[in-house]
Design a protein around this motif. Structure first.
Motif, PDB file in Angstrom:
ATOM      1  N   ALA A 290      50.557  17.661  15.171  1.00 31.88           N
ATOM      2  CA  ALA A 290      50.210  16.262  14.887  1.00 31.88           C
ATOM      3  C   ALA A 290      48.791  16.116  14.351  1.00 31.88           C
ATOM      4  N   LYS A 291      47.956  17.140  14.521  1.00 34.39           N
ATOM      5  CA  LYS A 291      46.561  17.045  14.108  1.00 34.39           C
ATOM      6  C   LYS A 291      46.403  16.935  12.590  1.00 34.39           C
ATOM      7  N   ASP A 292      47.388  17.391  11.853  1.00 34.53           N
ATOM      8  CA  ASP A 292      47.302  17.350  10.387  1.00 34.53           C
ATOM      9  C   ASP A 292      47.987  16.122   9.785  1.00 34.53           C
ATOM     10  N   ILE A 293      48.599  15.303  10.634  1.00 32.39           N
ATOM     11  CA  ILE A 293      49.288  14.107  10.119  1.00 32.39           C
ATOM     12  C   ILE A 293      48.260  13.004   9.857  1.00 32.39           C
ATOM     13  N   LYS A 294      48.371  12.368   8.726  1.00 33.70           N
ATOM     14  CA  LYS A 294      47.485  11.265   8.383  1.00 33.70           C
ATOM     15  C   LYS A 294      48.313  10.003   8.153  1.00 33.70           C
ATOM     16  N   HIS A 295      47.779   8.903   8.560  1.00 32.20           N
ATOM     17  CA  HIS A 295      48.451   7.619   8.367  1.00 32.20           C
ATOM     18  C   HIS A 295      48.497   7.306   6.870  1.00 32.20           C
ATOM     19  N   PRO A 296      49.675   7.041   6.327  1.00 35.60           N
ATOM     20  CA  PRO A 296      49.770   6.792   4.876  1.00 35.60           C
ATOM     21  C   PRO A 296      49.090   5.506   4.417  1.00 35.60           C
ATOM     22  N   SER A 297      48.788   4.622   5.379  1.00 34.78           N
ATOM     23  CA  SER A 297      48.131   3.355   5.020  1.00 34.78           C
ATOM     24  C   SER A 297      46.861   3.162   5.830  1.00 34.78           C
ATOM     25  N   ASP A 298      46.087   4.243   5.976  1.00 33.05           N
ATOM     26  CA  ASP A 298      44.866   4.200   6.778  1.00 33.05           C
ATOM     27  C   ASP A 298      43.835   3.285   6.114  1.00 33.05           C
ATOM     28  N   GLN A 299      43.423   2.232   6.832  1.00 33.33           N
ATOM     29  CA  GLN A 299      42.457   1.278   6.303  1.00 33.33           C
ATOM     30  C   GLN A 299      41.031   1.529   6.795  1.00 33.33           C
ATOM     31  N   SER A 300      40.840   2.562   7.608  1.00 30.60           N
ATOM     32  CA  SER A 300      39.493   2.862   8.095  1.00 30.60           C
ATOM     33  C   SER A 300      38.640   3.410   6.958  1.00 30.60           C
ATOM     34  N   ILE A 301      37.324   3.357   7.142  1.00 32.08           N
ATOM     35  CA  ILE A 301      36.433   3.863   6.099  1.00 32.08           C
ATOM     36  C   ILE A 301      35.848   5.233   6.444  1.00 32.08           C
ATOM     37  N   ALA A 302      36.053   5.704   7.686  1.00 28.99           N
ATOM     38  CA  ALA A 302      35.610   7.049   8.069  1.00 28.99           C
ATOM     39  C   ALA A 302      36.298   7.446   9.369  1.00 28.99           C
ATOM     40  N   SER A 303      36.463   8.755   9.562  1.00 28.21           N
ATOM     41  CA  SER A 303      37.034   9.300  10.795  1.00 28.21           C
ATOM     42  C   SER A 303      36.113  10.394  11.320  1.00 28.21           C
ATOM     43  N   TYR A 304      36.067  10.534  12.634  1.00 27.92           N
ATOM     44  CA  TYR A 304      35.184  11.500  13.285  1.00 27.92           C
ATOM     45  C   TYR A 304      36.026  12.282  14.287  1.00 27.92           C
ATOM     46  N   LYS A 327      22.345   4.846  13.732  1.00 27.66           N
ATOM     47  CA  LYS A 327      22.575   5.963  12.812  1.00 27.66           C
ATOM     48  C   LYS A 327      23.666   6.900  13.305  1.00 27.66           C
ATOM     49  N   TYR A 328      23.966   6.851  14.602  1.00 22.34           N
ATOM     50  CA  TYR A 328      24.911   7.797  15.200  1.00 22.34           C
ATOM     51  C   TYR A 328      26.064   7.074  15.906  1.00 22.34           C
ATOM     52  N   ILE A 329      27.115   7.859  16.150  1.00 24.45           N
ATOM     53  CA  ILE A 329      28.231   7.465  17.004  1.00 24.45           C
ATOM     54  C   ILE A 329      28.318   8.519  18.100  1.00 24.45           C
ATOM     55  N   VAL A 338      29.817  15.510  25.789  1.00 25.01           N
ATOM     56  CA  VAL A 338      29.445  14.310  25.052  1.00 25.01           C
ATOM     57  C   VAL A 338      29.194  14.732  23.612  1.00 25.01           C
ATOM     58  N   TYR A 339      29.822  14.038  22.659  1.00 23.99           N
ATOM     59  CA  TYR A 339      29.710  14.393  21.248  1.00 23.99           C
ATOM     60  C   TYR A 339      28.947  13.303  20.513  1.00 23.99           C
ATOM     61  N   ILE A 340      27.997  13.730  19.667  1.00 22.74           N
ATOM     62  CA  ILE A 340      27.220  12.800  18.842  1.00 22.74           C
ATOM     63  C   ILE A 340      27.477  13.122  17.379  1.00 22.74           C
ATOM     64  N   TYR A 341      27.907  12.105  16.616  1.00 24.35           N
ATOM     65  CA  TYR A 341      28.221  12.272  15.196  1.00 24.35           C
ATOM     66  C   TYR A 341      27.257  11.451  14.347  1.00 24.35           C
ATOM     67  N   ASP A 342      26.965  11.961  13.155  1.00 28.46           N
ATOM     68  CA  ASP A 342      26.217  11.183  12.181  1.00 28.46           C
ATOM     69  C   ASP A 342      27.151  10.139  11.579  1.00 28.46           C
ATOM     70  N   LEU A 343      26.732   8.877  11.598  1.00 28.44           N
ATOM     71  CA  LEU A 343      27.593   7.793  11.144  1.00 28.44           C
ATOM     72  C   LEU A 343      28.011   7.954   9.688  1.00 28.44           C
ATOM     73  N   VAL A 344      27.074   8.349   8.826  1.00 24.81           N
ATOM     74  CA  VAL A 344      27.348   8.405   7.392  1.00 24.81           C
ATOM     75  C   VAL A 344      28.084   9.671   6.991  1.00 24.81           C
ATOM     76  N   SER A 345      27.579  10.823   7.401  1.00 23.24           N
ATOM     77  CA  SER A 345      28.183  12.091   6.963  1.00 23.24           C
ATOM     78  C   SER A 345      29.392  12.486   7.792  1.00 23.24           C
ATOM     79  N   GLY A 346      29.473  11.992   9.020  1.00 27.01           N
ATOM     80  CA  GLY A 346      30.554  12.381   9.917  1.00 27.01           C
ATOM     81  C   GLY A 346      30.317  13.695  10.614  1.00 27.01           C
ATOM     82  N   ALA A 347      29.196  14.355  10.324  1.00 26.68           N
ATOM     83  CA  ALA A 347      28.903  15.653  10.920  1.00 26.68           C
ATOM     84  C   ALA A 347      28.584  15.513  12.406  1.00 26.68           C
ATOM     85  N   ARG A 348      29.008  16.498  13.172  1.00 24.85           N
ATOM     86  CA  ARG A 348      28.635  16.524  14.580  1.00 24.85           C
ATOM     87  C   ARG A 348      27.218  17.053  14.680  1.00 24.85           C
TER      88      ARG A 348
END
Length: 407
Positions: A290-304, A327-329, A338-348
């Protein structure tokens, strides 16, 4: 930046708010941890107050502790909640920091006077814990549970998400529910106000949908202002950026998503066959296929991705506006980190590891580079930069920056 400060280019004789955010955002709270407390029960909730002077932690054994951060993490209030159903599912501190509400798997939300001189607060013995009944009164009082509860910015209302697929708004002055919205087709795990106006409400549910509700026109429309699709499994938490436009959601599909409500549509896009009716996040690992399945109508602007959302409703947040410019999520995780991601790049950008059990909640201090995580191992620990093991000095309210800064 230094030249601008010396030349007083801002005209205020000091660094600008943007300059302070730029500098502070480089200092991640990754050193430590230092033990704040350890309890013989699972920690479910941990949150700083809006000014960072208090810290609230709630546990499955009905214990809620309020720590005074400015006074060396001294316990200011030790609350023994009323008889719980399962656990304390959520807490919320009033804007004036005088009252705390706590919820469980019951339609009764209780309110405690935090400002009283009493340290020990045993429900209806040492102090009165006022019960706020969100039910209709004809269902025996135990028809549903509340997963999420939040104060409005003015402190006059509460919004709650429940196991009966509904959103409730409670008028504290009238002492009764003022609105019930049959909002989703499954549990409403999370709700929050979009901004300080209180007009917009975001909700997330096990039906995989995020919805936006405009209270100004709900009675006329009878439906949400918009729907956002993209998650493949249920939503565990939503955090608003505070601008009435952007928010993030944590999902059982093991992803955080960033949303812009300007992309919302009037109807949800269904994806038959993409969800597994046999999979249950409470005791099963997420199916690898299931990790490789993507929503065909994904309206989000980024995923982390990288953290794990299993066993419990794990929470995620934007980093503070005043110290990091959001700046972070950051998020807890089933794998005890605890995981910290960069909001723009999505990098951990950081992973904090110490706990031995899932981290359900965590909270970043609004003004200092300090983060506190709480876990099912009963531990409450703080991460800092540079991290000298001491509590920060009290921060004068004259120096606090109340205005939010968004891009």
């Amino acid at each position: 930046m230094l030249a601008g400060r010396e030349g007083n280019y801002s005209g205020r004789g000091r660094f600008s708010s943007a300059d302070r955010c730029h500098v502070l955002s480089r200092y991640l709270p990754v050193k430590g941890p230092g033990l704040v407390d350890h309890m013989p029960s699972r920690a479910y909730v941990s949150q700083f107050s809006a000014d960072g002077s208090l810290f609230i932690a709630a546990f499955q054994d009905s214990q809620i502790r309020i720590y005074n951060v400015d006074r060396g993490w001294k316990i200011q209030k030790n609350i023994q909640a009323k008889t719980m159903r399962w656990t304390v599912t959520d807490t919320s501190l009033s804007p004036d920091q005088h009252h705390l509400v706590y919820a469980s798997m019951s339609p009764i939300v209780c309110m405690v006077n935090v400002g009283s001189s009493q340290t020990e607060s045993l429900a209806n013995v040492a102090e009165i814990h006022e019960g706020l009944d969100f039910s209709s009164g004809d269902d025996g009082g135990y028809s549903f549970g509340i997963f999420s509860v939040k104060f409005s910015t003015d402190g006059h209302e509460l919004v709650a998400g429940s196991s009966d697929d509904s959103i409730y708004v409670y008028d504290l002055e009238a002492n009764k529910p003022s609105l019930r919205i049959l909002a989703h087709t499954s549990d409403v795990n999370t709700v929050c106000f979009a901004d300080e106006s209180g007009h917009l409400i975001y909700s997330g549910s096990d039906d995989t949908l995020c919805k936006v509700w405009d209270r100004r026109c709900f009675k006329a429309m009878g439906r949400p202002a918009g729907v956002l699709t993209g998650h493949l499994e249920g939503i565990t938490f939503i955090d608003s950026k505070g601008d009435g436009r952007y928010f993030i959601s944590n999902g059982k599909d093991q992803a955080i998503k960033l949303w812009d409500i300007r992309r919302m549509t009037s109807k949800a896009t269904c994806i038959p066959g993409h969800r597994s009716s046999e999979w249950d996040y409470r005791w099963m690992d997420y199916p690898p296929q299931a990790k490789d399945i993507k929503h065909p109508s994904d309206q989000s602007i980024a995923s982390y991705r990288g953290h794990s959302v299993l066993r419990t409703l794990i929470r995620c947040y934007f980093s503070p506006a005043c110290s990091t410019g959001q700046k972070y999520i950051y998020t807890g995780s089933h794998d005890a980190g605890v995981y910290i991601y960069d909001l723009v790049s999505g990098a951990r950008v950081a992973t904090l590891k110490y706990h031995k059990a899932p981290v359900r909640d965590c909270s970043w201090h609004p003004y200092y580079p300090m983060l506190v995580s709480s876990s099912w191992d009963g531990g409450i620990v703080r991460w800092e930069f540079p991290g000298n093991g001491e509590a920060p000095q009290p921060f004068s309210s004259r120096n606090r920056i109340w205005r939010r800064h968004f891009s």
